[in-house]
Write an enzyme that holds these catalytic residues in place. Structure first.
Site, PDB file in Angstrom:
ATOM      1  N   GLY A  43      40.573  43.622  41.750  1.00 23.76           N
ATOM      2  CA  GLY A  43      41.761  43.977  40.973  1.00 23.76           C
ATOM      3  C   GLY A  43      42.793  42.863  40.943  1.00 23.76           C
ATOM      4  N   ASP A  44      43.786  43.050  40.113  1.00 24.13           N
ATOM      5  CA  ASP A  44      44.976  42.187  40.045  1.00 24.13           C
ATOM      6  C   ASP A  44      45.998  43.021  39.261  1.00 24.13           C
ATOM      7  OD1 ASP A  44      45.962  39.256  40.522  1.00 24.13           O
ATOM      8  OD2 ASP A  44      46.505  39.621  38.449  1.00 24.13           O
TER       9      ASP A  44
ATOM     10  N   SER B  86      38.740  41.495  50.823  1.00 24.59           N
ATOM     11  CA  SER B  86      37.631  41.697  49.879  1.00 24.59           C
ATOM     12  C   SER B  86      36.342  41.098  50.446  1.00 24.59           C
ATOM     13  CB  SER B  86      37.934  41.025  48.538  1.00 24.59           C
ATOM     14  OG  SER B  86      38.760  41.844  47.751  1.00 24.59           O
TER      15      SER B  86
ATOM     16  N   LYS C 162      34.654  34.427  43.126  1.00 27.43           N
ATOM     17  CA  LYS C 162      35.361  35.629  43.597  1.00 27.43           C
ATOM     18  C   LYS C 162      36.798  35.565  43.132  1.00 27.43           C
ATOM     19  CE  LYS C 162      35.949  39.251  46.261  1.00 27.43           C
ATOM     20  NZ  LYS C 162      36.273  39.993  45.032  1.00 27.43           N
TER      21      LYS C 162
ATOM     22  N   GLN D  30      42.833  30.407  42.840  1.00 22.49           N
ATOM     23  CA  GLN D  30      41.939  31.253  43.647  1.00 22.49           C
ATOM     24  C   GLN D  30      40.937  30.407  44.418  1.00 22.49           C
ATOM     25  OE1 GLN D  30      42.318  34.865  43.027  1.00 22.49           O
ATOM     26  NE2 GLN D  30      41.332  35.027  45.014  1.00 22.49           N
TER      27      GLN D  30
ATOM     28  N   LYS E 191      42.803  29.185  47.401  1.00 23.16           N
ATOM     29  CA  LYS E 191      43.142  30.309  48.277  1.00 23.16           C
ATOM     30  C   LYS E 191      41.910  30.779  49.056  1.00 23.16           C
ATOM     31  CE  LYS E 191      45.212  33.390  46.086  1.00 23.16           C
ATOM     32  NZ  LYS E 191      45.854  34.488  45.378  1.00 23.16           N
TER      33      LYS E 191
ATOM     34  N   THR F 234      46.912  42.615  50.689  1.00 22.86           N
ATOM     35  CA  THR F 234      47.685  41.472  50.188  1.00 22.86           C
ATOM     36  C   THR F 234      49.130  41.543  50.697  1.00 22.86           C
ATOM     37  OG1 THR F 234      46.274  41.459  48.242  1.00 22.86           O
ATOM     38  CG2 THR F 234      48.278  40.142  48.130  1.00 22.86           C
TER      39      THR F 234
ATOM     40  N   LYS G  39      38.544  34.081  38.168  1.00 26.06           N
ATOM     41  CA  LYS G  39      39.534  35.080  37.781  1.00 26.06           C
ATOM     42  C   LYS G  39      39.152  35.571  36.392  1.00 26.06           C
ATOM     43  CE  LYS G  39      43.356  36.888  39.490  1.00 26.06           C
ATOM     44  NZ  LYS G  39      43.826  37.072  40.882  1.00 26.06           N
TER      45      LYS G  39
ATOM     46  N   ASN H 211      50.962  47.119  43.646  1.00 22.98           N
ATOM     47  CA  ASN H 211      50.141  47.134  44.854  1.00 22.98           C
ATOM     48  C   ASN H 211      50.658  46.175  45.930  1.00 22.98           C
ATOM     49  OD1 ASN H 211      47.508  45.549  46.108  1.00 22.98           O
ATOM     50  ND2 ASN H 211      47.463  47.770  46.313  1.00 22.98           N
TER      51      ASN H 211
HETATM   52  P1  NDP Z   1      50.386  45.533  39.973  1.00 23.70           P
HETATM   53  O1  NDP Z   1      49.947  45.697  38.571  1.00 23.70           O
HETATM   54  O2  NDP Z   1      50.016  46.571  40.967  1.00 23.70           O
HETATM   55  O3  NDP Z   1      51.973  45.368  40.020  1.00 23.70           O
HETATM   56  C1  NDP Z   1      52.615  44.335  39.353  1.00 23.70           C
HETATM   57  C2  NDP Z   1      54.107  44.505  39.515  1.00 23.70           C
HETATM   58  O4  NDP Z   1      54.766  43.361  38.985  1.00 23.70           O
HETATM   59  C3  NDP Z   1      54.665  45.693  38.750  1.00 23.70           C
HETATM   60  O5  NDP Z   1      55.800  46.189  39.392  1.00 23.70           O
HETATM   61  C4  NDP Z   1      55.019  45.076  37.411  1.00 23.70           C
HETATM   62  O6  NDP Z   1      56.028  45.774  36.705  1.00 23.70           O
HETATM   63  C5  NDP Z   1      55.520  43.719  37.825  1.00 23.70           C
HETATM   64  N1  NDP Z   1      55.244  42.752  36.754  1.00 23.70           N
HETATM   65  C6  NDP Z   1      54.027  42.407  36.251  1.00 23.70           C
HETATM   66  N2  NDP Z   1      54.159  41.525  35.255  1.00 23.70           N
HETATM   67  C7  NDP Z   1      55.467  41.310  35.135  1.00 23.70           C
HETATM   68  C8  NDP Z   1      56.238  40.486  34.281  1.00 23.70           C
HETATM   69  N3  NDP Z   1      55.658  39.724  33.346  1.00 23.70           N
HETATM   70  N4  NDP Z   1      57.578  40.487  34.459  1.00 23.70           N
HETATM   71  C9  NDP Z   1      58.165  41.270  35.399  1.00 23.70           C
HETATM   72  N5  NDP Z   1      57.484  42.073  36.235  1.00 23.70           N
HETATM   73  C10 NDP Z   1      56.168  42.096  36.095  1.00 23.70           C
HETATM   74  O7  NDP Z   1      49.866  44.081  40.426  1.00 23.70           O
HETATM   75  P2  NDP Z   1      49.655  43.508  41.897  1.00 23.70           P
HETATM   76  O8  NDP Z   1      50.697  44.063  42.802  1.00 23.70           O
HETATM   77  O9  NDP Z   1      48.239  43.671  42.236  1.00 23.70           O
HETATM   78  O10 NDP Z   1      49.891  41.941  41.662  1.00 23.70           O
HETATM   79  C11 NDP Z   1      51.185  41.327  41.788  1.00 23.70           C
HETATM   80  C12 NDP Z   1      51.032  39.841  41.969  1.00 23.70           C
HETATM   81  O11 NDP Z   1      50.275  39.571  43.158  1.00 23.70           O
HETATM   82  C13 NDP Z   1      50.297  39.082  40.857  1.00 23.70           C
HETATM   83  O12 NDP Z   1      50.835  37.781  40.754  1.00 23.70           O
HETATM   84  C14 NDP Z   1      48.876  39.006  41.391  1.00 23.70           C
HETATM   85  O13 NDP Z   1      48.146  37.930  40.796  1.00 23.70           O
HETATM   86  C15 NDP Z   1      49.163  38.739  42.856  1.00 23.70           C
HETATM   87  N6  NDP Z   1      48.059  39.036  43.767  1.00 23.70           N
HETATM   88  C16 NDP Z   1      47.529  40.294  43.826  1.00 23.70           C
HETATM   89  C17 NDP Z   1      46.527  40.576  44.732  1.00 23.70           C
HETATM   90  C18 NDP Z   1      46.008  41.951  44.933  1.00 23.70           C
HETATM   91  O14 NDP Z   1      45.246  42.154  45.899  1.00 23.70           O
HETATM   92  N7  NDP Z   1      46.358  42.927  44.113  1.00 23.70           N
HETATM   93  C19 NDP Z   1      45.932  39.498  45.569  1.00 23.70           C
HETATM   94  C20 NDP Z   1      46.632  38.236  45.494  1.00 23.70           C
HETATM   95  C21 NDP Z   1      47.631  38.028  44.590  1.00 23.70           C
HETATM   96  P3  NDP Z   1      55.626  46.699  35.442  1.00 23.70           P
HETATM   97  O15 NDP Z   1      54.993  47.921  36.027  1.00 23.70           O
HETATM   98  O16 NDP Z   1      56.922  46.964  34.750  1.00 23.70           O
HETATM   99  O17 NDP Z   1      54.670  45.879  34.614  1.00 23.70           O
END
Ligand code: NDP
Length: 446
Positions: A166-167, A378, A91, A112, A115, A211, A127, A242
């Protein structure tokens, strides 16, 4: 420091996985916590559990060809790393970002596994993703890409095998296209094969929020047991995707004032507190950049480039990506009076940053514990799918809050038991390791 009993194993990980620094970093961080455990439990070394834990059960790499709207052919690379299924089906989410390569996916799948164990739910760790960049692509281009990816991925997943979600770069729209294509190829309405689905077609309420909300619950509990709260605290949340949006929402509900967020181009500073309705409109509805937020809100300032961590705050919640807080950023946070950091993203604090926080006595919640609310919800979505049930928002959020408290308490108590009170990194790593390792021994040499 890695215990000398684990040094050879770590050297082997480096040798077998060259050019994958994030994976090395994630393994090292776990190993630094495990010295005390292997001293107490020689069976873990005897059974080769630690070596087995560092080797994914299966790694899949495949070609993803697709057409853009002008008819040009593009080739991306798809990945799925199925790391460990001792506790349940694999997962973990899918990430679409140009920086994705095998090392990214491997580090995320390793994290993961731990976690998911912390949630205490029956899910293994995996992943996946692709180096596809969804930015600037039309809905139809994203759909064609998702369909092409699923044309290969469908062989490897299933509700009892591997359940993606998603991620970064993969939200409700992408899960919809992926699920639609899976259904078409397999001729099965197998709801439990993907999570993060739309709430009208099998998705759980609260999954979208989970999250970010979960990180806020963990943070609140960590502050509470240390005799303080979020009330009136100035907070900073990096990212604006997100996780960031719903961390901002819950922290604000809990009494904190979030004054800044960011994207990969720049930083918004909004002293009165981020306007959440506007942020959702810009990011979720218009899929626009943060410059649009600044244009619509004259009091807010937008700074291109720069570091969000230079803005003074008491609580920092990194929710963008790995290694986004450097040692320098951490020193800046400490000198500006930051008392707590909760990782909403995966591994956003660099090893040097974690050391700076620890030396300064900053409360630090590692991502594998603090952001586990997403995958936990999830798993609740899988439960609802399996029983063809649908829970209310309130019921699901209560479950989430309870799970996050359970994770917090397990980390807190384990840290105490192993002689490092208040060290949530050790608490999380040891708790998760013991659960996965125990199951691996019980299942024999697999
Ligand atoms: P999103 O794609 O919804 O948002 C990512 C955000 O981070 C955007 O604002 C993006 O900016 C910014 N970002 C991404 N890559 C970079 C980078 N290389 N440098 C600077 N800013 C960056 O992703 P999520 O919110 O889903 O995920 C965010 C983090 O949380 C990740 O580490 C993910 O693995 C982790 N996570 C997510 C979960 C989930 O349920 N979604 C669960 C557990 C962990 P821009 O739009 O400019 O790219």
């Amino acid at each position: 420091m890695i215990d000398e009993k684990l040094e050879d194993i770590y050297d082997d990980v480096l040798r077998r996985n060259p050019g994958e620094p994030e994976f090395h970093q994630a393994v090292r961080e776990v190993f630094e916590s495990l010295g005390v455990v292997v001293s107490k439990h020689p069976e873990f070394t005897r059974e080769g559990v630690i070596q087995r834990l560092c080797e994914p059960e299966r790694q899949i790499i495949f070609r993803v060809p697709w057409h853009d709207d002008e008819g040009r052919v593009h080739i991306n690379r798809g990945f799925r790393v199925e790391f460990n299924s001792a506790l349940g089906p694999f997962k973990g989410g899918l990430r679409f970002h140009p920086s994705v390569y095998l090392g990214t996916v491997k580090f995320l799948a390793f994290e993961q596994t731990f976690k998911n164990a912390l949630t205490n739910m029956p899910i293994g760790g995996a992943k996946g993703g692709s180096d596809f960049d969804p930015k600037g692509r039309s809905d139809r281009e994203v759909m064609r890409f998702c369909q092409s990816l699923m044309t290969e991925l469908y062989r490897h997943i299933g509700e009892y095998t591997d359940v993606p979600a998603g991620d970064i770069g993969v939200g409700g729209r992408e899960i919809g296209y992926l699920f639609g294509h899976y259904k078409r190829i397999t001729n099965r309405y197998e709801s439990g094969v993907l999570t993060g689905k739309g709430t009208d077609w099998g998705g759980a309420l609260v999954r979208k929020e989970a999250t970010g909300y979960g990180a806020a619950y963990f943070l609140e509990e960590m502050l509470r047991v240390n005799g303080t709260s979020l009330d009136d605290r100035t907070c900073i949340v990096s990212g604006s995707g997100n996780v960031a949006i719903y961390a901002i929402e819950k922290i604000t509900q809990m009494g904190g004032r979030v004054v800044a967020c960011s994207d990969s181009d720049g930083v918004i500073f909004d002293e009165k507190g981020i306007d959440l309705d506007l942020l959702k409109q810009v990011k979720e509805v218009e899929r626009a950049r943060l410059t649009a937020y600044a244009e619509a809100r004259p009091d807010a300032t937008y700074q291109e480039g720069g570091s969000i961590w230079d803005i003074p705050c008491q609580v920092a919640v990194p929710c963008a990506t790995q290694n986004e807080i450097s040692g320098r950023d951490a020193r800046m946070l400490v000198s500006n009076g930051c008392i707590a950091v909760a990782e909403g993203a995966n591994m956003p604090a660099s090893p040097e940053a974690v050391r700076v926080f620890s030396q300064a006595g900053v409360l630090f919640a590692p991502g594998k514990a603090a952001n586990a609310g997403g995958v936990a919800t999830s798993a609740l979505e899988m439960q609802q799918n399996a029983s063809r049930d649908r829970w209310t928002f309130e019921h699901t959020e209560l479950r989430l809050a309870k799970i996050m408290k359970g994770i917090h308490d397990a980390c807190f108590e384990t840290a105490e038991t192993y002689g490092s009170p208040g060290d949530y990194v050790k608490g999380a790593n040891i708790t998760a390791f013991q659960r996965v390792a125990g199951a691996m021994i019980a299942l024999g040499l697999v």
